[in-house]
Design a protein around this motif. Structure first.
Motif, PDB file in Angstrom:
ATOM      1  N   SER A   1       0.833  -1.198   0.000  1.00 37.53           N
ATOM      2  CA  SER A   1       0.000   0.000   0.000  1.00 37.53           C
ATOM      3  C   SER A   1       0.864   1.243   0.000  1.00 37.53           C
ATOM      4  O   SER A   1       2.018   1.221   0.396  1.00 37.53           O
ATOM      5  CB  SER A   1      -0.901   0.011   1.237  1.00 37.53           C
ATOM      6  OG  SER A   1      -1.659  -1.169   1.290  1.00 37.53           O
ATOM      7  N   SER A   2       0.268   2.362  -0.423  1.00 36.08           N
ATOM      8  CA  SER A   2       0.932   3.654  -0.363  1.00 36.08           C
ATOM      9  C   SER A   2       0.045   4.630   0.353  1.00 36.08           C
ATOM     10  O   SER A   2      -1.173   4.493   0.346  1.00 36.08           O
ATOM     11  CB  SER A   2       1.247   4.162  -1.772  1.00 36.08           C
ATOM     12  OG  SER A   2       0.056   4.342  -2.490  1.00 36.08           O
TER      13      SER A   2
ATOM     14  N   TYR B   1       6.068   1.997  -9.188  1.00 33.57           N
ATOM     15  CA  TYR B   1       4.681   1.905  -9.640  1.00 33.57           C
ATOM     16  C   TYR B   1       4.199   0.468  -9.525  1.00 33.57           C
ATOM     17  O   TYR B   1       4.831  -0.454 -10.033  1.00 33.57           O
ATOM     18  CB  TYR B   1       4.570   2.387 -11.077  1.00 33.57           C
ATOM     19  CG  TYR B   1       3.174   2.262 -11.642  1.00 33.57           C
ATOM     20  CD1 TYR B   1       2.131   3.020 -11.112  1.00 33.57           C
ATOM     21  CD2 TYR B   1       2.894   1.387 -12.672  1.00 33.57           C
ATOM     22  CE1 TYR B   1       0.842   2.917 -11.617  1.00 33.57           C
ATOM     23  CE2 TYR B   1       1.609   1.271 -13.196  1.00 33.57           C
ATOM     24  CZ  TYR B   1       0.592   2.037 -12.655  1.00 33.57           C
ATOM     25  OH  TYR B   1      -0.680   1.931 -13.149  1.00 33.57           O
ATOM     26  N   ARG B   2       3.070   0.253  -8.877  1.00 32.43           N
ATOM     27  CA  ARG B   2       2.562  -1.094  -8.620  1.00 32.43           C
ATOM     28  C   ARG B   2       1.303  -1.390  -9.417  1.00 32.43           C
ATOM     29  O   ARG B   2       0.608  -2.340  -9.132  1.00 32.43           O
ATOM     30  CB  ARG B   2       2.281  -1.270  -7.126  1.00 32.43           C
ATOM     31  CG  ARG B   2       3.537  -1.190  -6.263  1.00 32.43           C
ATOM     32  CD  ARG B   2       3.186  -1.204  -4.798  1.00 32.43           C
ATOM     33  NE  ARG B   2       4.379  -1.219  -3.968  1.00 32.43           N
ATOM     34  CZ  ARG B   2       4.446  -0.670  -2.770  1.00 32.43           C
ATOM     35  NH1 ARG B   2       3.398  -0.044  -2.278  1.00 32.43           N
ATOM     36  NH2 ARG B   2       5.556  -0.727  -2.069  1.00 32.43           N
TER      37      ARG B   2
ATOM     38  N   GLU C   1      -2.580  -0.370 -11.142  1.00 33.98           N
ATOM     39  CA  GLU C   1      -3.818   0.166 -10.612  1.00 33.98           C
ATOM     40  C   GLU C   1      -4.179  -0.530  -9.296  1.00 33.98           C
ATOM     41  O   GLU C   1      -4.115  -1.762  -9.199  1.00 33.98           O
ATOM     42  CB  GLU C   1      -4.949  -0.030 -11.615  1.00 33.98           C
ATOM     43  CG  GLU C   1      -4.831   0.862 -12.838  1.00 33.98           C
ATOM     44  CD  GLU C   1      -4.908   2.338 -12.474  1.00 33.98           C
ATOM     45  OE1 GLU C   1      -5.804   2.698 -11.683  1.00 33.98           O
ATOM     46  OE2 GLU C   1      -4.081   3.112 -12.972  1.00 33.98           O
ATOM     47  N   PRO C   2      -4.553   0.225  -8.246  1.00 31.72           N
ATOM     48  CA  PRO C   2      -4.902  -0.409  -6.970  1.00 31.72           C
ATOM     49  C   PRO C   2      -6.195  -1.206  -7.061  1.00 31.72           C
ATOM     50  O   PRO C   2      -7.083  -0.888  -7.854  1.00 31.72           O
ATOM     51  CB  PRO C   2      -5.048   0.789  -6.020  1.00 31.72           C
ATOM     52  CG  PRO C   2      -5.363   1.946  -6.910  1.00 31.72           C
ATOM     53  CD  PRO C   2      -4.636   1.691  -8.198  1.00 31.72           C
TER      54      PRO C   2
ATOM     55  N   THR D   1      -8.988   1.773  -2.878  1.00 25.93           N
ATOM     56  CA  THR D   1      -8.359   2.947  -2.283  1.00 25.93           C
ATOM     57  C   THR D   1      -9.209   3.448  -1.124  1.00 25.93           C
ATOM     58  O   THR D   1     -10.425   3.595  -1.254  1.00 25.93           O
ATOM     59  CB  THR D   1      -8.185   4.071  -3.315  1.00 25.93           C
ATOM     60  OG1 THR D   1      -7.291   3.640  -4.345  1.00 25.93           O
ATOM     61  CG2 THR D   1      -7.623   5.327  -2.670  1.00 25.93           C
TER      62      THR D   1
ATOM     63  N   ASP E   1      -3.646   3.172  -0.935  1.00 16.21           N
ATOM     64  CA  ASP E   1      -3.902   2.324  -2.084  1.00 16.21           C
ATOM     65  C   ASP E   1      -3.593   0.873  -1.719  1.00 16.21           C
ATOM     66  O   ASP E   1      -2.492   0.568  -1.259  1.00 16.21           O
ATOM     67  CB  ASP E   1      -3.038   2.737  -3.275  1.00 16.21           C
ATOM     68  CG  ASP E   1      -3.500   4.047  -3.890  1.00 16.21           C
ATOM     69  OD1 ASP E   1      -2.625   4.779  -4.377  1.00 16.21           O
ATOM     70  OD2 ASP E   1      -4.711   4.331  -3.877  1.00 16.21           O
TER      71      ASP E   1
ATOM     72  N   ASN F   1      -2.849  -2.456  -3.186  1.00 11.63           N
ATOM     73  CA  ASN F   1      -2.417  -2.924  -4.495  1.00 11.63           C
ATOM     74  C   ASN F   1      -2.471  -4.437  -4.660  1.00 11.63           C
ATOM     75  O   ASN F   1      -2.541  -4.923  -5.788  1.00 11.63           O
ATOM     76  CB  ASN F   1      -0.993  -2.442  -4.775  1.00 11.63           C
ATOM     77  CG  ASN F   1      -0.923  -0.936  -4.944  1.00 11.63           C
ATOM     78  OD1 ASN F   1      -0.783  -0.210  -3.961  1.00 11.63           O
ATOM     79  ND2 ASN F   1      -1.043  -0.447  -6.163  1.00 11.63           N
TER      80      ASN F   1
END
Length: 231
Positions: A13-14, A28-29, A31-32, A35, A84, A86
């Motif tokens: 997560s971010s 960059y992982r 699209e989550p 969110t 986010d 992911n």
């Protein structure tokens, strides 16, 4: 509530604080999957030291505890945040209502608090390490679609589809508590919708807004949170 139990969510997560410098993950992982967003507010709690956001899940079927921090909290309050999600939680963190496949109609799922922790303290050992909670919400992840009429449906408050869900929780009514107490006295307390007929006095309820909800994480003194106790 006896205590707040926590186990690793381990979701990649971010976290973004928009009221100050952005906390940006350079990797960059994609699209989550989901969110969570809202605000962190200070309601007289301790904000000393380093604070970190966390998703805190509890695997109550095996009584497994732990936690994972997501990102630092910086700046003044109130501050907007974004988490986010992911990837799914790892399999070992899921509550296995299938009992290893013996009950294939049941589900494997996680239930998690959205929280702020004091860095360096274990919430299993130091209750004061929990600086803040999103008191109205629980994050749920289900591995496969929940089947109607199952214990999983009763526990989770609905026949949820596979994936993440942002649920709310509510205290049981007096009639529900009486029915729950009667169920715990039966030969199969698991049918009550909690692990081993635990001490739950509330339940998950649908949240029509799901991840469009504006979530508030409240920083407050220890043991002054109103939070779900689902077991």
């Amino acid at each position: 509530m006896n205590r707040l139990p926590f186990v690793s969510a381990a979701a990649a997560s971010s976290f973004l604080l928009l009221a100050c410098d952005a906390q940006v993950d350079p990797e960059y992982r994609g699209e989550p999957l989901a969110t969570i967003q809202g605000a962190i507010v200070d309601d007289g709690g301790s904000t000393e030291g380093r604070l970190r956001t966390a998703i805190l899940n509890y695997n109550f079927l095996v009584d497994d505890f732990g936690h994972i921090d997501l990102a630092p909290v910086v700046g003044s309050f109130p501050a907007e945040f974004r988490i986010d999600l992911n990837v799914p939680p790892p399999a070992e963190t899921l509550n296995d209502f299938t009992l290893g496949g013996a009950r294939p109609s049941e589900s494997r799922f996680s239930t998690g608090y959205i929280a702020v922790l004091k860095e360096g303290l274990d919430p299993n050992v130091h209750p004061a390490s929990i600086a803040g909670l999103a008191e109205e919400y629980m994050l749920v992840y289900v591995e496969t679609d929940v089947q109607p009429g199952t214990q999983s449906e009763r526990f989770l408050g609905g026949a949820l589809s596979a994936g993440y869900h942002l649920m709310k929780w509510a205290p049981m009514t007096e009639a529900e508590l009486q029915a729950y107490d009667a169920c715990k006295a039966t030969p199969d307390p698991r049918s009550c919708g909690v692990a081993d007929g635990g001490d739950a006095d509330d339940r998950l309820v649908p949240n029509p807004e799901e991840f469009d909800s504006e979530v508030t994480i409240r920083i407050a003194p220890p043991r002054q949170f109103a939070a779900a106790n689902l077991w």
